[in-house]
Design a protein around this motif. Structure first.
Motif, mmCIF file in Angstrom:
data_model
loop_
_atom_site.group_PDB
_atom_site.id
_atom_site.type_symbol
_atom_site.label_atom_id
_atom_site.label_comp_id
_atom_site.label_asym_id
_atom_site.label_seq_id
_atom_site.Cartn_x
_atom_site.Cartn_y
_atom_site.Cartn_z
ATOM 1 N N VAL A 217 0.847 -1.206 0.000
ATOM 2 C CA VAL A 217 0.000 0.000 0.000
ATOM 3 C C VAL A 217 0.879 1.251 0.000
ATOM 4 C CG1 VAL A 217 -1.769 1.287 1.275
ATOM 5 C CG2 VAL A 217 -1.903 -1.202 1.139
ATOM 6 N N LYS A 218 1.959 1.207 0.783
ATOM 7 C CA LYS A 218 2.870 2.351 0.937
ATOM 8 C C LYS A 218 3.365 2.891 -0.403
ATOM 9 C CE LYS A 218 5.475 2.118 5.157
ATOM 10 N NZ LYS A 218 6.665 1.535 5.766
ATOM 11 N N LYS A 219 3.514 2.015 -1.401
ATOM 12 C CA LYS A 219 4.071 2.420 -2.700
ATOM 13 C C LYS A 219 3.122 3.341 -3.470
ATOM 14 C CE LYS A 219 6.259 -2.066 -3.199
ATOM 15 N NZ LYS A 219 5.871 -3.356 -3.729
ATOM 16 N N HIS A 220 1.855 3.359 -3.065
ATOM 17 C CA HIS A 220 0.841 4.144 -3.806
ATOM 18 C C HIS A 220 0.492 5.390 -3.005
ATOM 19 C CE1 HIS A 220 0.225 0.635 -6.429
ATOM 20 N NE2 HIS A 220 0.453 -0.043 -5.306
ATOM 21 N N ASP A 221 1.375 6.383 -3.052
ATOM 22 C CA ASP A 221 1.188 7.543 -2.174
ATOM 23 C C ASP A 221 1.339 8.864 -2.932
ATOM 24 O OD1 ASP A 221 3.853 7.482 -2.723
ATOM 25 O OD2 ASP A 221 4.511 7.744 -0.630
ATOM 26 N N SER A 222 1.049 8.834 -4.221
ATOM 27 C CA SER A 222 1.288 10.074 -4.976
ATOM 28 C C SER A 222 0.093 10.423 -5.854
ATOM 29 C CB SER A 222 2.532 9.916 -5.832
ATOM 30 O OG SER A 222 2.356 8.774 -6.644
ATOM 31 N N ASP A 223 0.150 11.631 -6.406
ATOM 32 C CA ASP A 223 -0.906 12.139 -7.291
ATOM 33 C C ASP A 223 -1.142 11.144 -8.431
ATOM 34 O OD1 ASP A 223 -2.657 13.698 -8.567
ATOM 35 O OD2 ASP A 223 -1.346 15.434 -8.823
ATOM 36 N N GLY A 224 -2.357 10.686 -8.605
ATOM 37 C CA GLY A 224 -2.676 9.747 -9.688
ATOM 38 C C GLY A 224 -2.473 8.290 -9.310
ATOM 39 N N ASP A 225 -1.875 8.049 -8.158
ATOM 40 C CA ASP A 225 -1.677 6.661 -7.711
ATOM 41 C C ASP A 225 -1.772 6.650 -6.179
ATOM 42 O OD1 ASP A 225 -1.056 4.021 -7.418
ATOM 43 O OD2 ASP A 225 1.094 4.268 -7.732
ATOM 44 N N LEU A 226 -3.013 6.674 -5.686
ATOM 45 C CA LEU A 226 -3.220 6.916 -4.254
ATOM 46 C C LEU A 226 -4.075 5.844 -3.591
ATOM 47 C CD1 LEU A 226 -2.971 8.997 -1.893
ATOM 48 C CD2 LEU A 226 -5.132 9.948 -2.688
ATOM 49 N N TRP A 227 -3.428 5.101 -2.672
ATOM 50 C CA TRP A 227 -4.171 4.114 -1.890
ATOM 51 C C TRP A 227 -4.154 4.542 -0.414
ATOM 52 C CZ3 TRP A 227 -2.348 -1.477 -3.647
ATOM 53 C CH2 TRP A 227 -2.638 -1.633 -5.017
ATOM 54 N N ILE A 228 -5.233 4.185 0.295
ATOM 55 C CA ILE A 228 -5.319 4.546 1.719
ATOM 56 C C ILE A 228 -6.001 3.402 2.466
ATOM 57 C CG2 ILE A 228 -6.720 6.036 3.267
ATOM 58 C CD1 ILE A 228 -5.910 8.391 1.482
ATOM 59 N N ILE A 229 -5.555 3.174 3.715
ATOM 60 C CA ILE A 229 -6.190 2.109 4.523
ATOM 61 C C ILE A 229 -7.146 2.750 5.539
ATOM 62 C CG2 ILE A 229 -5.750 0.185 6.131
ATOM 63 C CD1 ILE A 229 -2.766 0.364 5.021
ATOM 64 N N ILE A 230 -8.361 2.239 5.583
ATOM 65 C CA ILE A 230 -9.299 2.665 6.636
ATOM 66 C C ILE A 230 -9.889 1.398 7.243
ATOM 67 C CG2 ILE A 230 -11.413 3.963 7.187
ATOM 68 C CD1 ILE A 230 -10.879 5.622 4.612
ATOM 69 N N ASP A 231 -9.644 1.214 8.522
ATOM 70 C CA ASP A 231 -10.176 0.066 9.253
ATOM 71 C C ASP A 231 -9.898 -1.257 8.513
ATOM 72 O OD1 ASP A 231 -11.472 -1.155 11.385
ATOM 73 O OD2 ASP A 231 -13.445 -1.027 10.437
ATOM 74 N N SER A 232 -8.634 -1.444 8.167
ATOM 75 C CA SER A 232 -8.140 -2.676 7.503
ATOM 76 C C SER A 232 -8.651 -2.864 6.064
ATOM 77 C CB SER A 232 -8.496 -3.938 8.304
ATOM 78 O OG SER A 232 -7.877 -3.875 9.552
ATOM 79 N N LYS A 233 -9.405 -1.877 5.547
ATOM 80 C CA LYS A 233 -9.823 -1.972 4.148
ATOM 81 C C LYS A 233 -8.925 -1.050 3.328
ATOM 82 C CE LYS A 233 -14.706 -2.258 5.306
ATOM 83 N NZ LYS A 233 -15.740 -1.332 5.675
ATOM 84 N N VAL A 234 -8.571 -1.497 2.119
ATOM 85 C CA VAL A 234 -7.706 -0.657 1.265
ATOM 86 C C VAL A 234 -8.569 -0.007 0.176
ATOM 87 C CG1 VAL A 234 -5.683 -0.614 -0.230
ATOM 88 C CG2 VAL A 234 -5.785 -2.229 1.698
ATOM 89 N N PHE A 235 -8.462 1.331 0.082
ATOM 90 C CA PHE A 235 -9.222 2.080 -0.922
ATOM 91 C C PHE A 235 -8.269 2.666 -1.961
ATOM 92 C CE2 PHE A 235 -11.852 2.025 2.840
ATOM 93 C CZ PHE A 235 -13.149 1.881 2.335
ATOM 94 N N ASP A 236 -8.660 2.591 -3.230
ATOM 95 C CA ASP A 236 -7.902 3.250 -4.294
ATOM 96 C C ASP A 236 -8.589 4.585 -4.574
ATOM 97 O OD1 ASP A 236 -6.743 4.194 -6.544
ATOM 98 O OD2 ASP A 236 -6.873 2.308 -7.692
ATOM 99 N N LEU A 237 -7.943 5.667 -4.148
ATOM 100 C CA LEU A 237 -8.566 6.992 -4.279
ATOM 101 C C LEU A 237 -7.959 7.794 -5.431
ATOM 102 C CD1 LEU A 237 -8.829 8.028 -0.488
ATOM 103 C CD2 LEU A 237 -10.381 6.616 -1.839
ATOM 104 N N SER A 238 -7.208 7.111 -6.331
ATOM 105 C CA SER A 238 -6.482 7.814 -7.406
ATOM 106 C C SER A 238 -7.417 8.712 -8.217
ATOM 107 C CB SER A 238 -5.818 6.810 -8.354
ATOM 108 O OG SER A 238 -5.075 5.887 -7.617
ATOM 109 N N ASN A 239 -8.558 8.184 -8.632
ATOM 110 C CA ASN A 239 -9.470 8.981 -9.466
ATOM 111 C C ASN A 239 -10.441 9.812 -8.640
ATOM 112 O OD1 ASN A 239 -8.378 7.927 -11.807
ATOM 113 N ND2 ASN A 239 -9.689 6.099 -11.669
#
Ligand code: HEM
Length: 505
Positions: A9-31
């Motif tokens: 998950v850590k690798k996706h931390d930039s503009d256009g490639d953004l993942w975030i963890i909330i309560d053990s669920k992984v969300f792709d927020l890039s778009n």
């Protein structure tokens, strides 16, 4: 759903490639980042982008945000070995937050009033309201439209429209022990839990207050025609008493009914009529040459309604109702000509008690909201509840809701054990005082809740949305069915009337 590690998950931390963890669920927020209502920047912050942002998320959003389909589909996986801790409550479930439920529904507490039948009824009613009514309540409160026929039909199928009129023989198939005033109290407290005050009145309150005069005073023909239509939700009814000229002082009404042969000719304007915009029938207070008289008027020639904008949602259908030389058969008279005041007064106890129950249901939810928020909100590095001034407010809120609930329950117990006439003579003053107490407590709690939620209590969406609605609308409970000061005074006047002559110091 994919299983992912923190490293991935850590690798996706930039503009256009953004993942975030909330309560053990992984969300792709890039778009989604550019569409995020809170703006994109917060999502790229250190400790958020590519990281576990659970605490930050729940400090800023209600849990229900993640349940909305458009956001739920942003989830792409779960964290390896992670456990989901924050679950949406199952429909119908009880809250485990202290004081969020009345004591009779709290683990380990007893009550002299409620049977297993009441408990089973409460579970069924809460589930029904949460599953069937709540989505409609939220939608209508926002768009101002009236409750849909589909939801009315579903309420009618399970006899909710009839149950809201109280115990009696109209509840076909239910024995007296299966429906008493405590069952009705459960209905009233449950239906007001969604922070949708306008909808509570839009949910056919007009029938609750406008049908009993037909029931108790209408001719058999009128009863046979009107009551089944209203209880089945096919026709709507409003109580049309108040005018710009007269509110609590009903004897000052100016709508006039003049007798011409076997018809009344009715002219006048009613104001603040709940459900008036969509009512088919109006149970109307009229001035006649023999005094105040109640008459049922059907929508038709000479009847027009106009919405009134109020502080709460127009889903309540609050209206001006104009009667312009409306011809009504004399057979539509409710009770004796000139005896309208007693028809109106005999209706008031039940109406005021009903408003009080709804008010208590809404007030308790606000106490729960405040306890949760004070616990989860971090200020100056500590939970809000670590501030003594906040704990003091919470303490007062709890005292108020418990006092309201307990007084309401003992009044309900009397109603269960009195005849209708005993209720009229013994309970009018007590219910007036109770209603004043509950609405005053509600407004104090609305004030305290607004201070606890701060700016969030001023927005119709977001964390404080229930508090916002309550703060804006709790004053309705102090006005509808009789202004609280007038009712408090009624209680004292009735007590004075009953003072024993020899009661001297
Ligand atoms: C799945 C991820 C997320 C979704 C679907 C989401 C959605 C939303 C929505 C719908 C709102 C509007 C709030 C409302 O009026 O109900 C909002 C506001 C906001 N969000 Fe998010 N959000 C997400 C993640 C985050 C994260 C990780 C942060 C920062 C840590 C964040 C910070 C904010 C802020 C600061 C606001 C404004 C809050 C306010 O006005 O009080 N969001 N978000």
């Amino acid at each position: 759903m994919r299983t992912l590690t923190f490293e991935e998950v850590k690798k996706h931390d930039s503009d256009g490639d953004l993942w975030i963890i909330i309560d053990s669920k992984v969300f792709d927020l890039s778009n989604f980042a550019d569409l995020h209502p809170g703006g994109p920047n917060v999502l790229y912050a250190e400790g958020v982008a590519g990281r576990d942002a659970t605490d930050a998320f729940f400090g800023l959003h209600r849990h229900e945000v993640l349940l909305r389909p458009q956001y739920a589909r942003l989830q792409i996986g779960v964290i390896e070995g992670g456990v989901e801790n924050i679950r949406a409550p199952a429909p119908g479930s009880l809250s485990r937050v202290p004081y969020a439920e009345p004591s009779w529904l709290s683990d380990g507490f007893l009550s002299p009033y409620y049977s297993n039948n009441h408990r089973a009824f409460q579970r069924t009613v809460r589930k029904f309201f949460e599953e069937v009514v709540r989505p409609e309540a939220i939608k209508c409160e926002e768009n101002g439209k009236r409750i849909s026929q589909e939801v009315v039909d579903r309420m009618s199928d399970v006899e909710i429209i009839a149950m809201r009129l109280g115990p009696g023989k109209h509840l076909q198939g239910l024995k007296p022990e299966e429906f008493d005033y405590f069952h009705e109290l459960i209905l009233n407290t449950e239906l007001s839990r969604f922070g949708t005050r306008g909808f509570v009145d839009g949910m056919l309150n007009g029938a609750v207050i406008g049908l009993p005069p037909i029931w108790n005073y209408g001719s058999p023909e009128l009863q046979a025609r009107i009551i089944p239509q209203v209880l089945s939700g096919k026709k709507y009814l409003a109580l049309a008493i108040t005018e710009a000229f007269a509110g609590s002082d009903v004897s000052g009404l100016q709508t006039t009914a003049v007798r011409v042969g076997d018809h009344w000719i009715i002219t006048g304007t009613k104001k603040w009529i709940t459900n008036g915009t969509f009512a088919d029938y109006f149970t109307t207070g009229c001035k006649t040459d023999k005094g105040l008289t109640m008459i049922l008027i059907e929508r038709g020639e000479g009847v027009s309604t106009k919405p009134i904008k109020t502080a709460y949602s127009s889903t309540a259908g609050t209206a001006y109702v104009v009667f312009d030389k409306v011809r009504v058969p004399v057979g539509n008279t409710l009770g004796e000509i000139g005896n309208g005041l007693s028809v109106i007064l005999s209706n008031f106890n039940h109406e005021r008690w009903m408003v009080t129950g709804c008010s208590v249901g809404a007030q308790r939810v606000i106490v729960e909201e405040c306890l949760k928020w004070a616990n989860q909100r971090i200020v100056f590095g500590k939970p809000l509840s670590s501030q003594a001034v906040i704990r003091n407010k919470l303490g007062k809120m709890i005292m108020r809701i418990e006092a309201c609930q307990n007084w309401l329950e003992i009044v309900t117990h009397q109603m269960n054990n009195m005849t209708y006439n005993e209720m009229s003579s013994k309970m009018a003053g007590q219910i007036g005082l109770l209603k004043q107490f509950v609405s005053r407590c509600g407004r104090e709690t609305a004030e305290d809740a607004t201070q606890i939620f701060g700016g969030r209590a001023l927005t119709v969406t977001g964390m404080g949305k229930l508090v916002e609605n309550y703060h804006r609308t709790s004053g309705y409970d102090a006005i509808l069915a009789g202004a609280e000061d007038v009712l408090g005074d009624l209680g004292v006047r009735q007590a004075m009337k009953k003072m024993p002559k020899d009661a001297l110091l």
